[in-house]
Scaffold this motif. Sequence first.
Motif, short mmCIF file in Angstrom:
data_model
loop_
_atom_site.label_atom_id
_atom_site.label_comp_id
_atom_site.label_asym_id
_atom_site.label_seq_id
_atom_site.Cartn_x
_atom_site.Cartn_y
_atom_site.Cartn_z
N THR A 221 -5.18 -63.07 123.34
CA THR A 221 -6.05 -63.01 124.51
C THR A 221 -5.79 -61.72 125.28
O THR A 221 -4.68 -61.17 125.25
CB THR A 221 -5.85 -64.21 125.45
N VAL A 222 -6.81 -61.28 125.99
CA VAL A 222 -6.70 -60.06 126.78
C VAL A 222 -5.65 -60.26 127.87
O VAL A 222 -4.80 -59.40 128.10
CB VAL A 222 -8.08 -59.66 127.35
N GLY A 223 -5.68 -61.42 128.53
CA GLY A 223 -4.67 -61.71 129.54
C GLY A 223 -3.27 -61.77 128.97
O GLY A 223 -2.30 -61.32 129.59
N GLY A 224 -3.15 -62.32 127.76
CA GLY A 224 -1.85 -62.40 127.10
C GLY A 224 -1.27 -61.03 126.80
O GLY A 224 -0.06 -60.83 126.88
N ALA A 225 -2.12 -60.08 126.48
CA ALA A 225 -1.65 -58.72 126.21
C ALA A 225 -1.24 -58.01 127.50
O ALA A 225 -0.51 -57.02 127.45
CB ALA A 225 -2.73 -57.92 125.49
N ILE A 226 -1.71 -58.52 128.64
CA ILE A 226 -1.29 -57.96 129.93
C ILE A 226 0.05 -58.55 130.34
O ILE A 226 0.99 -57.82 130.66
CB ILE A 226 -2.34 -58.25 131.04
N VAL A 227 0.16 -59.88 130.36
CA VAL A 227 1.39 -60.50 130.83
C VAL A 227 2.50 -60.48 129.79
O VAL A 227 3.66 -60.72 130.11
CB VAL A 227 1.16 -61.94 131.35
N GLY A 228 2.16 -60.18 128.56
CA GLY A 228 3.13 -59.87 127.52
C GLY A 228 3.11 -58.35 127.39
O GLY A 228 2.76 -57.65 128.32
N ILE A 229 3.43 -57.84 126.27
CA ILE A 229 3.33 -56.40 126.05
C ILE A 229 2.41 -56.17 124.86
O ILE A 229 2.74 -56.56 123.74
CB ILE A 229 4.70 -55.74 125.80
N GLY A 230 1.24 -55.58 125.11
CA GLY A 230 0.30 -55.27 124.05
C GLY A 230 0.47 -53.82 123.63
O GLY A 230 0.35 -52.91 124.45
N ILE A 231 0.77 -53.60 122.36
CA ILE A 231 0.99 -52.25 121.84
C ILE A 231 0.36 -52.17 120.46
O ILE A 231 0.33 -53.16 119.73
CB ILE A 231 2.49 -51.91 121.80
N GLU A 232 -0.15 -51.01 120.11
CA GLU A 232 -0.75 -50.86 118.79
C GLU A 232 -0.87 -49.40 118.43
O GLU A 232 -0.34 -48.53 119.12
CB GLU A 232 -2.10 -51.58 118.74
N SER A 233 -1.64 -49.11 117.38
CA SER A 233 -1.66 -47.77 116.79
C SER A 233 -2.29 -46.70 117.68
O SER A 233 -2.13 -45.52 117.41
CB SER A 233 -2.37 -47.80 115.43
N SER A 234 -2.99 -47.07 118.74
CA SER A 234 -3.51 -46.06 119.66
C SER A 234 -2.61 -45.91 120.89
O SER A 234 -2.90 -45.12 121.78
CB SER A 234 -4.93 -46.41 120.11
#
Length: 156
Positions: A48-61
């Motif tokens: 989820t978009v919110g989950g990537a905020i309150v967790g740490i969302g990281i990827e190839s960009s």
Amino acid sequence: SRFVHVLEVNEAELWCDIEASATFETFVSAALFHGMVPLVVPELRTITVGGAIVGIGIESSSFRHGFFHEGLLEADVLLASGEVVTARPEGEFQDLFQAVPNSLGSFGYLLRLRMRVQPAKPTVKIDKEWFVSPELLVKGLEDACQKNDVDYVDAV
């Protein structure tokens, strides 16, 4: 509402209002419909978009745009008191805005997020490189990240 909708994609100002329980599959699909993409897109479609905020969302960009939460412009947050506030980088709730990333939801429940987006390119070029040592792999990643025409860098 289950808070899973894209509310608006603003092509002129390069942002998207999205409900926090929407998945990246929903976010990317709606953004692409408008010729846009999120700055950072995790590999798993169902995050989820919110989950990537309150967790740490990281990827190839992320080498260009940082963590996913660094594209957050504002957030509507439901506080434990029942009050809904809009947290922004400046203003009354700027401390909350700074505290939300990687908080695992401990400061409130995210409802609506305004995220930065960028224009989508019509094609993607993939280059594969093989390295014989970890040191050469790291050097190759560093070199790729310095190229202006590279938008995504990944290593497996």
